[in-house]
Design a protein around this motif. Structure first.
Motif, PDB file in Angstrom:
ATOM      1  N   PHE A   1      -8.275  -6.040 -11.893  1.00  0.00           N
ATOM      2  CA  PHE A   1      -9.435  -6.846 -12.266  1.00  0.00           C
ATOM      3  C   PHE A   1     -10.345  -6.016 -13.167  1.00  0.00           C
ATOM      4  O   PHE A   1     -11.000  -5.076 -12.702  1.00  0.00           O
ATOM      5  CB  PHE A   1     -10.203  -7.288 -11.022  1.00  0.00           C
ATOM      6  N   THR A   2     -10.374  -6.349 -14.448  1.00  0.00           N
ATOM      7  CA  THR A   2     -11.316  -5.703 -15.351  1.00  0.00           C
ATOM      8  C   THR A   2     -12.680  -6.367 -15.197  1.00  0.00           C
ATOM      9  O   THR A   2     -12.805  -7.461 -14.627  1.00  0.00           O
ATOM     10  CB  THR A   2     -10.859  -5.832 -16.808  1.00  0.00           C
TER      11      THR A   2
ATOM     12  N   VAL B   1      -5.212   0.786   4.387  1.00  0.00           N
ATOM     13  CA  VAL B   1      -5.297   0.622   2.945  1.00  0.00           C
ATOM     14  C   VAL B   1      -6.286   1.662   2.440  1.00  0.00           C
ATOM     15  O   VAL B   1      -7.462   1.652   2.812  1.00  0.00           O
ATOM     16  CB  VAL B   1      -5.753  -0.798   2.563  1.00  0.00           C
ATOM     17  N   ALA B   2      -5.805   2.579   1.621  1.00  0.00           N
ATOM     18  CA  ALA B   2      -6.638   3.684   1.143  1.00  0.00           C
ATOM     19  C   ALA B   2      -7.472   3.229  -0.048  1.00  0.00           C
ATOM     20  O   ALA B   2      -6.941   2.655  -1.000  1.00  0.00           O
ATOM     21  CB  ALA B   2      -5.772   4.878   0.754  1.00  0.00           C
ATOM     22  N   GLN B   3      -8.782   3.458   0.024  1.00  0.00           N
ATOM     23  CA  GLN B   3      -9.656   3.181  -1.109  1.00  0.00           C
ATOM     24  C   GLN B   3      -9.982   4.482  -1.829  1.00  0.00           C
ATOM     25  O   GLN B   3     -10.335   5.473  -1.184  1.00  0.00           O
ATOM     26  CB  GLN B   3     -10.960   2.535  -0.644  1.00  0.00           C
ATOM     27  N   TYR B   4      -9.853   4.470  -3.147  1.00  0.00           N
ATOM     28  CA  TYR B   4     -10.182   5.639  -3.962  1.00  0.00           C
ATOM     29  C   TYR B   4     -11.200   5.214  -5.014  1.00  0.00           C
ATOM     30  O   TYR B   4     -10.895   4.406  -5.891  1.00  0.00           O
ATOM     31  CB  TYR B   4      -8.935   6.209  -4.639  1.00  0.00           C
ATOM     32  N   SER B   5     -12.413   5.726  -4.881  1.00  0.00           N
ATOM     33  CA  SER B   5     -13.450   5.457  -5.857  1.00  0.00           C
ATOM     34  C   SER B   5     -13.529   6.640  -6.813  1.00  0.00           C
ATOM     35  O   SER B   5     -13.925   7.741  -6.424  1.00  0.00           O
ATOM     36  CB  SER B   5     -14.793   5.236  -5.152  1.00  0.00           C
ATOM     37  N   ASP B   6     -13.077   6.410  -8.047  1.00  0.00           N
ATOM     38  CA  ASP B   6     -13.011   7.480  -9.050  1.00  0.00           C
ATOM     39  C   ASP B   6     -12.225   8.674  -8.531  1.00  0.00           C
ATOM     40  O   ASP B   6     -12.591   9.833  -8.727  1.00  0.00           O
ATOM     41  CB  ASP B   6     -14.407   7.908  -9.497  1.00  0.00           C
ATOM     42  N   GLY B   7     -11.134   8.388  -7.830  1.00  0.00           N
ATOM     43  CA  GLY B   7     -10.236   9.417  -7.347  1.00  0.00           C
ATOM     44  C   GLY B   7     -10.604  10.018  -6.006  1.00  0.00           C
ATOM     45  O   GLY B   7      -9.856  10.836  -5.482  1.00  0.00           O
TER      46      GLY B   7
ATOM     47  N   ARG C   1     -12.792  -1.379 -13.786  1.00  0.00           N
ATOM     48  CA  ARG C   1     -11.686  -2.184 -13.248  1.00  0.00           C
ATOM     49  C   ARG C   1     -11.407  -1.765 -11.813  1.00  0.00           C
ATOM     50  O   ARG C   1     -11.774  -0.665 -11.377  1.00  0.00           O
ATOM     51  CB  ARG C   1     -10.427  -2.048 -14.098  1.00  0.00           C
ATOM     52  N   VAL C   2     -10.764  -2.688 -11.102  1.00  0.00           N
ATOM     53  CA  VAL C   2     -10.280  -2.439  -9.745  1.00  0.00           C
ATOM     54  C   VAL C   2      -8.786  -2.705  -9.747  1.00  0.00           C
ATOM     55  O   VAL C   2      -8.332  -3.757 -10.207  1.00  0.00           O
ATOM     56  CB  VAL C   2     -10.983  -3.350  -8.715  1.00  0.00           C
TER      57      VAL C   2
ATOM     58  N   ILE D   1     -10.862   2.128  -7.523  1.00  0.00           N
ATOM     59  CA  ILE D   1     -12.083   1.632  -8.157  1.00  0.00           C
ATOM     60  C   ILE D   1     -12.445   2.624  -9.248  1.00  0.00           C
ATOM     61  O   ILE D   1     -12.685   3.810  -8.962  1.00  0.00           O
ATOM     62  CB  ILE D   1     -13.234   1.503  -7.147  1.00  0.00           C
ATOM     63  N   ILE D   2     -12.471   2.156 -10.495  1.00  0.00           N
ATOM     64  CA  ILE D   2     -12.735   3.041 -11.635  1.00  0.00           C
ATOM     65  C   ILE D   2     -14.056   2.633 -12.262  1.00  0.00           C
ATOM     66  O   ILE D   2     -14.234   1.495 -12.718  1.00  0.00           O
ATOM     67  CB  ILE D   2     -11.600   2.973 -12.676  1.00  0.00           C
ATOM     68  N   SER D   3     -15.007   3.563 -12.280  1.00  0.00           N
ATOM     69  CA  SER D   3     -16.336   3.285 -12.822  1.00  0.00           C
ATOM     70  C   SER D   3     -16.316   3.197 -14.337  1.00  0.00           C
ATOM     71  O   SER D   3     -15.477   3.797 -15.003  1.00  0.00           O
ATOM     72  CB  SER D   3     -17.315   4.380 -12.400  1.00  0.00           C
ATOM     73  N   LYS D   4     -17.276   2.463 -14.872  1.00  0.00           N
ATOM     74  CA  LYS D   4     -17.529   2.534 -16.312  1.00  0.00           C
ATOM     75  C   LYS D   4     -18.091   3.912 -16.619  1.00  0.00           C
ATOM     76  O   LYS D   4     -18.957   4.419 -15.903  1.00  0.00           O
ATOM     77  CB  LYS D   4     -18.488   1.430 -16.734  1.00  0.00           C
TER      78      LYS D   4
END
Length: 932
Positions: free
Chosen positions: A62-63, A112-118, A136-137, A159-162
């Protein structure tokens, strides 16, 4: 339903008709032509940038642009368009393809592993940040046992930040919805005065003052998404030279919510109020007791002075969005700091990358206990005098109205999370264009948390005085029970745990022919966990604790902490040293009365993946993937436990077999298909073991490891752009996640297994006596475990459908985009017992959006409505518990020679189901303005 499907068909036809007209208009030159292609999407699912269609993994991405287009504003919205994904806002827990975490106990890991910016995080909340902050997610479905190996047995969410920009950018956004819901946010980015350093700064403020649920008690606030949240982040991007660059982010968050946010009210139970749930008998005389017939209580006072009949009537029975409570929910998040960084050194043919970060926060949640309880603030019990109390002339039991103690039953809980975690990863990855690509790395994760929870009788003035014990209790403090500290806490549990995870991993990809590529990955992980837990358990005026206050004529407090059937682990009793995971026997502090013990264990596993990828032509990719997944063991401590006799849970393992096809047809149709099968072992499912006869006991919460289960299914994601400006998204998933082996567990809501659909082990047998261990005190029958085979795993609907039709009209001043979404979700269960009372029904939902963008992309205006028909939707399966009261007559007929040991007889009042709801109809408008 027929009307809604007709509307869907009508919308699609109308969109196609508009598209044909606009297409003709574009051809005549009166409007700008739109691209008739599907945009390529770059993801980092395998820790390197790749086109989504080239990655041999099932991914939903999802962008920020896609989220704005179709209205994916929340994580719940994301589940609508992600096959297999379910999310529970109240518990902040998710599942993928039936594999998930169904508890908030942090000593049990997520699936379910969540990675926010790694950086690994145990919460999904960051995936719900607005598109202004999230580029994007990526939802990676299936076990990610190599590159994202930390407890990603169900999948991973990236989760990848702008990021900061080289050129100047600035934007503000404002949104207003019904329920007085507003969002104000902005971001600015660009170069700094230092060469090679760019920055980004953003802030968000979200506030809602009217809740989705109306409280019928006068003067009490509405609840459900009543929020006041703030979020601020700053980023720096560095380019030191051509070989060395870096990035860092520091964020701060603050919540001061009244009945909103994770943990707060989003459920309803339509059952009548009852005295207690027998799955975990009460430690207090609660408000529902005054609603039972024949109790003899007097001087009943209700919250807000409402009539007693109204106070004893659950408004949820007639309106799911109404409730009655004299204790409000409150959610706070303070001291939150989130740090993430990434540093890369570029060699000639490889990159050395170091990713480091961590999080600190303090979360508070307070609310009513139980959630559904009558709004009654006080009542007076009768005084019961057994025959002979006043002398030989008293030949029968006397009941004196108003002669007993006064009970102030307002009961509340306080739950907290004090979290600190830090993550380090260093990896070395090839960057050349050759047929052989590789990546290797080391990973470390450290976490320390405290998760205290306590319940409080808010208004009881006599609490803490005259602490007494049952016969033989408080033996571990010399027979004297320490008094309370004046805080009116009935239950107080204070776990403190430390968790570390270490791993080494590597993956190679070999393109051994132009059309064929193979992947091999391995990861070794070791997880260590240790900690301690302290608990104190009291009982106030509750017959379930072994004595009825009506017989005593005064308030009393019993200390249950040193009763081995309530708190385990004392020397000579179960749950001490020798029990898996328990590293010390239970000890009691004579000054505070708290019982404590320690835990320690470790688990390890080798996981990995093997895959074959076939690219017969540029627009076609097929793959086979085998993956081995692992989730560490853990402990069932805190929240609702009392140093249980079996605290440890075993690790989970999963073997995944998946074949997939990613295909583009002429650049106007993109279809991604995945077919999978899991062999799932030791699924960790929370279960409450209800107390049996033979003495005072509380329910024991444990994790039950389901020996074997299977999850299999088909997932289809398509994007179709048949003509210019018209786009149709269609997703469908079929999921069959069921238990193949497991038995012996008792259903807490139906201990004797007599409900329709039950699969009992053995015949229904009467109890020899009511004090026989395993006896059901309501029916006089022995409890029966059940065969679980064939039952669905929790929160795993068999079918999900999502459709979005959007069309763009181009005009000289700008463009207008219309977007309509329809989602349908099958029924699902909230328990491994697939009974009607655990089932949430199927539901559907319609959403619509209309967006205007100016020609220069300076501003955007979006009008939207979600859940157009205001239907009830369900975030997961239902919870259920058996309700109980007391028979009139105060145990008449039982031997009453010893009034202090007399117990009123409980009676079964049925089973109450609790449903988790999606939001009601919401609508509003959003304005976006970009300065440059």
């Amino acid at each position: 339903m027929k009307f809604k499907f007709s509307l869907l068909a009508t919308s699609a036809v109308a969109a196609a008709s508009f598209a044909a007209a606009a297409h003709a208009q574009t051809a005549s030159g009166t409007a700008a032509a739109a691209s008739n292609t599907i945009e390529e999407l770059v993801v980092t699912a395998e820790k390197r940038q790749q086109n989504l269609q080239d990655v041999p993994v099932a991914i939903s991405a999802f962008t920020s642009e896609k989220r704005d287009l179709i209205g994916v504003n929340t994580i719940t919205d994301m589940t609508n368009f992600t096959p297999g994904l379910e999310y529970n806002v109240q518990n902040d827990r998710n599942t993928l393809r039936g594999v998930g975490r169904n508890t908030n106990v942090h000593a049990a890991q997520g699936s379910v592993a969540q990675y926010s910016d790694g950086i690994y995080t145990s919460s999904t909340v960051e995936a719900g940040k607005t598109p202004l902050f999230v580029d994007r997610v990526e939802v990676l479905r299936g076990p990610q046992g190599t590159l994202y190996g930390r407890n990603s047995i169900g999948g991973a969410i990236n989760i990848i930040s702008k990021r900061p920009t080289d050129d100047w950018y600035a934007e503000v956004r404002g949104q207003y919805q019904n329920y007085d819901h507003s969002i104000l946010e902005g971001a600015i980015s660009g170069p700094t005065f230092i060469p090679g350093v760019d920055f980004r700064f953003g802030a968000n403020w979200e506030k809602q003052t009217e809740g989705w649920y109306k409280n019928t008690v006068p003067g009490m606030p509405s609840e459900g998404n009543v929020i006041d949240t703030k979020y601020v982040e700053g980023q720096l991007k560095f380019k030191f030279n051509d070989r060395f660059d870096g990035w860092m982010k520091l964020a701060w968050a603050d919540w001061h919510n009244d009945g909103g946010g994770p943990g707060s009210r989003n459920s309803y139970s339509p059952a009548p109020y009852a005295n207690f749930e027998v799955a975990n008998p009460p430690q207090v005389m609660n408000a529902g007791y005054a609603c039972l017939p024949g109790t003899g209580v007097t001087n009943v006072a209700t919250a807000g002075g409402i009539p007693l009949a109204q106070a004893c009537t659950n408004p949820s029975a007639s309106d799911p969005r109404k409730f009655a409570s004299d204790v409000p929910y409150q959610v706070k998040l303070t001291g939150t700091m989130i740090f993430a960084s990434e540093w890369t050194y570029h060699f000639d043919n490889m990159d050395l990358k170091y990713i480091a970060g961590g999080t600190h926060y303090h979360y508070f949640l307070t609310g009513p206990q139980p959630v559904e309880t009558a709004p009654i603030i006080s009542y007076t019990l009768p005084r019961v005098l057994p025959a002979g109390t006043l002398g030989a002339t008293q030949t029968s039991t006397l009941v004196i109205p108003g002669g007993g103690p006064t009970v102030n039953p307002r009961y509340a809980f306080n739950y907290q999370e004090q979290e600190n975690w830090i993550s380090h990863e260093i990896n070395l990855a090839s960057t050349d264009k050759g047929p052989f690509q590789w990546i290797a790395g080391l990973y470390y994760y450290g976490e320390e948390y405290r998760q205290p929870v306590y319940t409080t009788l808010m208004d009881q003035p006599s609490l803490g005085l005259n602490i007494s014990s049952l016969a033989g209790a408080c033996a571990f403090t010399g027979g004297a029970c320490p008094n309370l500290a004046g805080d009116n806490r009935i239950y107080d549990d204070r776990p403190h745990m430390q968790i570390t995870s270490k791993a080494a991993f590597g993956q190679i990809d070999w393109q051994f022919t132009p059309q064929w590529k193979t992947t091999l990955g391995l990861r070794y992980t070791r997880d260590d966990m240790k900690g301690e837990e302290s608990v104190r358990v009291l009982c106030f005026d509750a017959s379930a604790c072994g004595v009825a206050p009506e017989f005593l004529g005064s308030n009393f407090v019993l200390d249950l902490t040193q009763v081995p059937t309530v708190v385990s682990g004392y020397p000579g009793f179960p749950g001490g040293v020798g029990t898996p995971g328990v590293s010390s026997n239970t000890k009691v502090d004579p000054a505070t009365g708290f019982a404590s013990r320690t835990y320690k264990d470790h688990w390890s596993a080798t996981t990995g993946t093997f895959g074959l990828q076939w690219d017969p032509e540029p627009d076609t990719m097929a793959y086979f993937r085998y993956s081995r997944g692992y989730k560490a063991g853990g402990f069932r401590v805190g929240i609702d436990t009392t140093l249980g006799a079996a605290p440890e849970t075993q690790p989970e393992h999963l073997d995944s077999f998946e074949v997939g096809l990613k295909k583009e047809f002429g650049r106007t149709l993109q279809a991604n298909l995945a077919v999978f099968r899991y062999n799932y072992q030791n699924d960790q499912v929370p279960i409450t073991i209800i107390p049996t006869g033979g003495g005072t006991a509380l329910g024991q919460s444990i994790f039950f490891n389901i020996p074997k289960a299977i999850s299999q299914g088909v997932e289809l994601e398509t994007t179709w752009q048949p003509i210019n400006n018209l786009q149709v998204l269609f997703n469908y998933s079929y999921l069959d996640a069921h238990i193949t082996r497991g038995s012996g567990v008792v259903d807490p809501a139906d201990p004797t297994a007599v409900a329709p659909g039950a699969k009992p082990l053995g015949a229904l047998t009467a109890c020899p006596t009511l004090t026989t261990p395993g006896c059901d005190v309501f029916t006089g029958d022995l409890q029966r475990g059940q065969n679980l085979s064939g039952g669905n795993l929790p929160n795993a609907p068999k079918n999900k459908v999502a459709v979005n039709v959007n069309y763009t009209w181009d005009f000289a001043p700008g463009s207008l985009i219309g977007s309509v979404s329809y989602i349908w979700r099958d029924k699902q269960y909230g328990s491994i017992f697939n009974r009607s009372y655990y089932q949430a029904p199927s539901y559907d939902q319609w959403d619509a959006r209309l967006s205007w963008k100016d020609r220069n992309n300076k501003y955007t205006v979006i009008a939207f409505v979600k859940n157009i028909f205001n239907d009830l939707g369900y975030e997961g399966g239902a919870a259920a518990a058996r309700q109980a009261g007391f028979t009139p007559g105060y145990a008449l007929g039982l031997p009453l020679s010893n009034p202090a040991s007399a117990v009123a007889v409980p009676v079964n009042e049925g089973i109450a189901s609790t449903y988790l709801l999606t939001p009601p109809r919401t609508f509003g408008v959003e304005l976006q303005y970009r300065f440059f």
